[in-house]
Design an enzyme around this catalytic site. Structure first.
Site, PDB file in Angstrom:
ATOM      1  N   TRP A  55       0.824  -1.214   0.000  1.00 28.75           N
ATOM      2  CA  TRP A  55       0.000   0.000   0.000  1.00 28.75           C
ATOM      3  C   TRP A  55       0.854   1.259   0.000  1.00 28.75           C
ATOM      4  CZ3 TRP A  55      -5.169   1.636   0.236  1.00 28.75           C
ATOM      5  CH2 TRP A  55      -5.378   2.948   0.685  1.00 28.75           C
ATOM      6  N   ASP A  58      -0.201   9.069   0.787  1.00 27.79           N
ATOM      7  CA  ASP A  58       0.243  10.460   0.681  1.00 27.79           C
ATOM      8  C   ASP A  58       1.735  10.626   0.379  1.00 27.79           C
ATOM      9  OD1 ASP A  58      -2.264  10.421   1.809  1.00 27.79           O
ATOM     10  OD2 ASP A  58      -1.724  11.600   3.577  1.00 27.79           O
ATOM     11  N   GLN A  74       3.702   7.719   2.438  1.00 28.49           N
ATOM     12  CA  GLN A  74       3.051   6.814   3.352  1.00 28.49           C
ATOM     13  C   GLN A  74       3.028   5.407   2.750  1.00 28.49           C
ATOM     14  OE1 GLN A  74       1.034   7.874   6.651  1.00 28.49           O
ATOM     15  NE2 GLN A  74       3.078   8.700   6.281  1.00 28.49           N
ATOM     16  N   TRP A 118       2.504   9.090  10.429  1.00 33.86           N
ATOM     17  CA  TRP A 118       1.638   9.617   9.383  1.00 33.86           C
ATOM     18  C   TRP A 118       2.297  10.807   8.686  1.00 33.86           C
ATOM     19  CZ3 TRP A 118      -4.292   9.501  10.870  1.00 33.86           C
ATOM     20  CH2 TRP A 118      -4.729   8.171  10.848  1.00 33.86           C
ATOM     21  N   SER A 119       1.512  11.502   7.888  1.00 38.76           N
ATOM     22  CA  SER A 119       2.053  12.471   6.928  1.00 38.76           C
ATOM     23  C   SER A 119       2.665  13.697   7.591  1.00 38.76           C
ATOM     24  CB  SER A 119       0.953  12.908   5.966  1.00 38.76           C
ATOM     25  OG  SER A 119       0.503  11.809   5.208  1.00 38.76           O
ATOM     26  N   ARG A 182      -3.442  16.889  12.319  1.00 45.84           N
ATOM     27  CA  ARG A 182      -2.393  16.153  11.617  1.00 45.84           C
ATOM     28  C   ARG A 182      -1.845  16.913  10.398  1.00 45.84           C
ATOM     29  NH1 ARG A 182      -7.217  13.339  11.182  1.00 45.84           N
ATOM     30  NH2 ARG A 182      -8.153  13.104   9.116  1.00 45.84           N
ATOM     31  N   ASP A 183      -0.755  16.362   9.866  1.00 45.24           N
ATOM     32  CA  ASP A 183      -0.178  16.734   8.574  1.00 45.24           C
ATOM     33  C   ASP A 183       0.453  18.133   8.572  1.00 45.24           C
ATOM     34  OD1 ASP A 183      -1.416  14.323   7.936  1.00 45.24           O
ATOM     35  OD2 ASP A 183      -3.138  15.296   6.984  1.00 45.24           O
ATOM     36  N   GLU A 237      -7.163  17.912   5.749  1.00 42.16           N
ATOM     37  CA  GLU A 237      -6.007  17.035   5.718  1.00 42.16           C
ATOM     38  C   GLU A 237      -4.934  17.626   4.801  1.00 42.16           C
ATOM     39  OE1 GLU A 237      -7.220  12.572   6.476  1.00 42.16           O
ATOM     40  OE2 GLU A 237      -8.071  13.254   4.561  1.00 42.16           O
TER      41      GLU A 237
END
Length: 592
Positions: A55, A58, A74, A118-119, A182-183, A237
């Protein structure tokens, strides 16, 4: 204390080993798996970025460092579906075309990111020192922002990263849910020497970019107001915030702030990437959009098809801003598990502000020309209504096609009685098989010889009062005889006046992805398609005109595309002599 001094102090702390989290000795990289991809897989791409398996989503922290382009992204190292335990995978390139997969840069090891990395983004600090800010999912499922730095700044590949021992550096403020924070973006430094970064969030159904400031890139304070927010958008996001030149197609560094630039605010929500253009007032930390988000189909988008969680960076060598976006699958999860992989990155695009300052323009980076193989050209070819013309002699399953149409009888365009209208619904209601006057005309990509399978990218022209309206569509309704795949038809208007300008289309075709650029990049539509019959040598490419009025192909150029290199070479990657034989070996891989 000056920001530059404090940044230097930060780097000293890292380099002198004040409790940093070093690389995990038991980490399993790409090379520990069987990466052989059978040629029988018809949907693996030839020149769009994807890892060997599993998989991908981002793009994270793209940057240029010591001659290498770096792309983090990601990645789930354990399977073809999104799951816990996401890592920052890492690949590098000399030319944005051919890529080498390195060991993963960040993976869950500590309480502040133990459930996933995460991102986030990369910021280049003074002294050409990259720093990662990323979202970690901690043991309590809370989204927190963490800092990481390269272990060895002399390594142009930046193969190893260390996490700041005092992470997290930013935690959710009061009123923000633990899973709505996030991000972080690329940071910019203002005239006062303060670093600024925004984090995507949501409070009371109001999406927002929460602003944080720091003098040392370690200690961050939330500004009293978000840099920007808007109701009814949902969670923001992967926000992005960057300047664009008013007078040039050149890009500018993220920290540039002067009257010669406007600022773009991008937010990913409702499955699309929306953006607004406006004025940034750094002294009072205000962002004043020329036109704000409206939550209607009039909002500007990077791409009107499959394209999400995008990220830009400034390429200082060629003075351009480059955009990447995640392009997800349109088949089922069962299909993805069967394939063993899921997700692509879009082909990198240069991005700039149009002359009127009303929208962004996108175009594939010029390096794509390195992949051009056999070329076919057509000029001044009339296409009568109801005709189809094959573009022969190229590899139609991996191609780059540019075409310019001339419309001699605009007064014959159909009347659009009322506005506003939904362009995607218009394309769905009147697909490529529905005849109009001026249109549909365009390309039939990944098509069988008998047109049983085809993806149609086309235009229709309408009259409205004293103007003409150009509609661009990507019709996937006949893209595959396979069931249980998304065959959504996409559509958007193109901001051109066909009275004064010819209509152009460029499509990048790569087995299961078609990226199309209308009006010289003013409207972009990306599709994922899964033909069962039109694969490899059985794929064809056509120009068509299904309108009742004749049109002219003013000029057409199409190329078959060579396959980009996506691999690694263990003997190079394990050689630490980066300024000698090891680096030469690595560079040589791109020159083969």
């Amino acid at each position: 204390m000056e920001a530059i001094f404090l940044v230097g102090l930060l780097c000293v702390l890292f380099n002198n080993g004040i409790e940093v989290d070093a690389s995990h000795s038991e980490f399993q990289n790409f090379q520990s798996h069987n990466l052989t991809v059978p040629e029988t897989q018809p949907y693996r791409t030839s020149y769009h970025f994807q890892p060997p398996k599993n998989w991908l989503n981002d793009p994270n922290g793209p940057m240029l460092y010591k001659g290498f382009y770096h792309l983090f992204y990601q990645y789930n190292p354990n399977g073809a579906l999104f799951d816990a335990g996401m890592v920052w995978a890492h690949s590098v390139s000399h030319d944005l075309i051919n890529w080498i997969h390195l060991n993963h840069a960040l993976y869950p090891t500590e309480p502040f990111d133990i459930k996933s990395c995460w991102s986030g983004s990369v910021t280049i600090l003074p002294g050409n020192k990259p720093a990662i800010l990323y979202t970690g999912i901690n043991a309590n499922d809370t989204q927190v922002q963490n800092l990481a730095m390269p272990k060895n700044l002399s390594d142009p590949l930046l193969k190893e990263w260390i996490k700041f021992s005092q992470n997290p550096v930013i935690t959710p403020p009061t009123g923000v849910a633990k899973d709505d924070f996030r991000d972080p973006t690329t940071a910019w430094v203002d005239a006062e020497g303060k670093w600024n970064v925004i984090v995507g969030s949501l409070i009371n159904d109001r999406g927002m970019a929460i602003l944080y400031q720091s003098e040392d890139f370690v200690n961050w304070r939330m500004y009293k107001d978000p840099l920007h927010s808007k109701e009814k958008t949902g969670m923001w996001e992967c926000p992005d915030f960057f300047p664009v030149s008013i007078n040039s197609t050149n890009g500018v560094d993220t920290s540039v702030m002067n009257p010669s630039v406007k600022h773009v605010m991008k937010a990913s929500f409702n499955s699309h990437d929306y953006y607004i253009i406006g004025t940034y007032v750094p002294g009072v930390q205000k962002y004043i959009p020329d036109t704000d988000f409206t939550s209607t189909n009039t909002d500007l988008r990077y791409d009107y098809g499959k394209f999400y969680a995008s990220k830009t960076f400034f390429d200082s060598i060629k003075n351009r801003r480059i955009l990447w976006g995640w392009v997800n699958e349109s088949d089922s999860s069962e299909d993805d598990v069967r394939k063993g992989w899921s997700g692509l990155q879009s082909f990198p695009r240069q991005i700039w502000l149009n002359r009127s300052g009303s929208q962004l323009v996108q175009w594939p980076v010029e390096e794509i020309n390195k992949l051009h193989d056999k070329q076919v050209s057509i000029q001044n070819k009339k296409l009568d209504g109801g005709s189809v013309l094959e573009i022969p002699g190229i590899t139609a399953s991996q191609a780059d096609a540019e075409i310019v149409f001339e419309l001699p009888e605009l007064e014959e365009a159909e009347l659009l009685k009322s506005t506003p209208v939904d362009p995607q619904q218009m394309c769905t209601d009147a697909n490529a098989s529905v005849r109009g006057r001026l249109g549909p005309f365009g390309l039939l990509a990944l098509a069988t010889e008998d047109l049983t399978e085809q993806t149609a990218i086309f235009f229709r022209i309408f009259r409205h009062e004293n103007t003409y309206i150009v509609l661009m569509c990507s019709d996937q309704s006949r893209s595959s005889i396979k069931e249980n795949v998304d065959k959504t038809t996409y559509g958007a208007f193109v901001n051109i006046d066909p009275q004064n300008e010819k209509i152009s289309l460029r499509s990048l075709i790569d087995h299961s992805i078609i990226e199309s650029f209308g009006g010289e990049g003013r409207t972009c539509i990306t599709s994922r398609v899964y033909p069962q019959l039109a694969v490899h040598k059985e794929a064809h490419l056509y120009v068509f005109n299904n309108g009742t009025q004749s049109i002219t192909i003013s000029r057409l150029k199409a190329w078959g595309m060579s396959k980009a290199q996506f691999n690694y070479e263990e003997s190079c990657l394990n050689n630490e002599a980066h300024n000698g034989e090891g680096l030469s070996c690595f560079v040589g891989m791109f020159e083969k």
